[in-house]
Design a protein around this motif. Sequence first.
Motif, short mmCIF file in Angstrom:
data_model
loop_
_atom_site.label_atom_id
_atom_site.label_comp_id
_atom_site.label_asym_id
_atom_site.label_seq_id
_atom_site.Cartn_x
_atom_site.Cartn_y
_atom_site.Cartn_z
N THR A 36 60.47 -78.72 21.09
CA THR A 36 60.53 -78.92 22.54
C THR A 36 61.91 -78.67 23.15
OG1 THR A 36 60.95 -81.29 22.22
CG2 THR A 36 58.65 -80.60 22.50
N GLU A 55 65.26 -78.34 27.63
CA GLU A 55 63.88 -78.62 27.21
C GLU A 55 63.01 -77.46 27.68
OE1 GLU A 55 60.40 -82.07 27.65
OE2 GLU A 55 62.34 -82.27 28.68
N PHE A 57 59.78 -75.01 28.63
CA PHE A 57 58.62 -75.16 29.50
C PHE A 57 57.38 -75.55 28.70
CE2 PHE A 57 54.93 -73.29 31.72
CZ PHE A 57 55.02 -74.00 32.91
N LYS A 58 57.23 -74.95 27.51
CA LYS A 58 56.12 -75.29 26.61
C LYS A 58 56.67 -75.37 25.17
CE LYS A 58 52.21 -73.36 29.16
NZ LYS A 58 51.03 -72.43 29.09
N GLN A 94 61.63 -76.76 31.50
CA GLN A 94 60.87 -77.74 32.25
C GLN A 94 61.55 -78.05 33.59
OE1 GLN A 94 58.09 -79.47 31.99
NE2 GLN A 94 57.36 -79.29 29.88
#
Length: 218
Positions: A36, A55, A57-58, A94
């Motif tokens: 992550t 971090e 996005f996926k 993210q």
Amino acid sequence: MTSNTAPIKYAQRKDSLYLTIALADVKDEKIVLTDTELKFEGSSNGDKKYEVNIEFFKPVDSSGSTYKVLPRSVQMHILKQDKEEEEFWPRLLQDKALEKNQVKIDWDRYVDEDEEEEGFDMSNMDGGTGMGMPPGGGGGMPGMPGGMDMGGGMPGGMDMEALMKQMGGMGGAGGMGDMMKGMGGLGGMGGDDDDDDDDGDEDGEGDLDDLPDLEEAN
């Protein structure tokens, strides 16, 4: 000493990301990738400290991802966890605000989603190091994910001590010699040995012709 935020460029394909930390002459780098997050620490421009703490996005596949420190940058090839996904990520991080301030598109590697035909050019990643392992790579070889140990240089990771014990169980070099002699008894298998067998059959037939006739019983 206060660390500076390192600039990032990235491009993507359906199955992976190509991320560049745009710092020259990086030293004392520490890179940790999880599924992550990415954390980077290193020095550039003399002893100036830089860091990255992002971090994704996926989720990504940290075990199959690699990086390489080059003279002008640190290059990372990061595999996406969902490789069957049909769509590109809309962004790398993210945090939209962090991405806007810290991340740029790598236009040299960019392709439109509808025009993707092949993966990234990985020629400059030869000898890359697996990501996510502790500093030093656990004594393994560069480019082997997780710092894989090649077993002391023996093919297939064979242990030399174990090999010597096996030879000792066969009586050392003498045992090996006896074994090879025993294998010599398997010799009429193909090639010239077939000709020798044929010759032997012919000689055998000639020996039968030379035997005297048996006397008939009275």
